[in-house]
Write an enzyme that holds these catalytic residues in place. Structure first.
Site, short mmCIF file in Angstrom:
data_model
loop_
_atom_site.label_atom_id
_atom_site.label_comp_id
_atom_site.label_asym_id
_atom_site.label_seq_id
_atom_site.Cartn_x
_atom_site.Cartn_y
_atom_site.Cartn_z
CB VAL A 5 -0.91 0.03 1.26
CG1 VAL A 5 -1.76 1.30 1.29
CG2 VAL A 5 -1.79 -1.21 1.32
CG PHE A 6 2.35 5.15 -2.53
CD1 PHE A 6 3.68 5.21 -2.15
CD2 PHE A 6 1.76 6.30 -3.05
CE1 PHE A 6 4.42 6.39 -2.28
CE2 PHE A 6 2.49 7.48 -3.19
CZ PHE A 6 3.82 7.52 -2.80
N GLY A 7 1.32 5.17 0.76
CA GLY A 7 0.78 6.30 1.51
C GLY A 7 1.44 7.59 1.09
CE1 TYR A 8 -2.63 11.21 -1.96
CE2 TYR A 8 -2.49 8.83 -2.22
CZ TYR A 8 -3.22 10.00 -2.28
OH TYR A 8 -4.54 9.96 -2.63
N GLY A 9 -0.31 10.74 2.08
CA GLY A 9 -0.92 11.73 2.97
C GLY A 9 -0.72 11.28 4.40
CB SER A 10 -3.04 11.05 7.27
OG SER A 10 -4.03 10.21 6.72
CD GLU A 86 -7.23 6.71 2.97
OE1 GLU A 86 -7.48 7.70 2.25
OE2 GLU A 86 -6.46 6.77 3.94
#
Length: 196
Positions: A5-10, A86
């Site tokens: 899983v790619f996280g780019y915010g919180s 999400e």
């Protein structure tokens, strides 16, 4: 088979699910933008906050963290958590993830990422682009069950800096929010001094 899983915010600073490994890096062809309205975390239906989503952008990259999840139970828990967290993000994409800017091949393929699309039919909370000052003013005022919208922005700025990443949009927006807060504080001090 592992799930990534790619996280780019919180998700960068507050994952909320078990994982086996985290890799800082980036995905290509996207940029991070504060175009998504948040009515359930950093704002309300009456006054939405702004959170990040991804926008297709040729020749750009978006830095963040990829999380590896291997145990079946952990995968289920992560997906259940992410589907709730999400829920205002209406698309899932599977992207290539890089952790070396000189690499021609991705470190991991098929990394899942949640995206809030600009399609108002499937994403009623999409706010879209606006002048930086307008976005900053909205972030200064918005507050939701997860706290003030400005905390989301400042946490993102700090998390990216700790990873050694720079994002001009995030930095410019954080500086604009700080300027507004500073001016507001000065006005409050002046008003208090005049009332004494």
């Amino acid at each position: 088979m592992a799930m990534w899983v790619f996280g780019y915010g919180s998700l960068i600073w507050k994952t909320g699910f078990p994982f086996d490994e985290s890799l800082p890096g980036f995905i290509k062809g996207y940029r991070r933008v504060f175009h998504q309205g948040s009515t359930d975390h950093r704002g309300t239906p009456d006054f939405p906050g702004r959170t990040v989503t991804l926008e297709a952008a040729h020749e750009e990259v978006c830095c963040g963290v990829a999380y590896k999840i291997t145990k079946e139970e952990d995968k289920r828990d992560a997906l259940m958590h992410l589907e709730v967290r999400e829920k205002q993000y209406d698309q899932k994409e599977y992207v290539d993830f890089f952790n070396d800017s000189n690499a021609s091949e991705p470190a991991v393929t098929g990394v899942m990422v949640y995206i809030a699309s600009p399609d108002k039919k499937s994403n009623s909370n999409y706010l879209g682009p606006a002048p930086l000052e307008d976005i900053a003013k909205q972030i200064v005022k918005a507050k939701g069950p997860s706290g003030p919208n400005r905390d989301y922005l400042f946490n993102l700025e700090e998390a990216l800096a700790q990873l050694g990443f720079k994002d001009k949009h995030v930095t410019d927006l954080a500086n604009q929010v700080r300027r507004i807060l500073s001016e507001t504080q000065e006005l409050d001090i002046d008003a208090t001094a005049n009332n004494v």
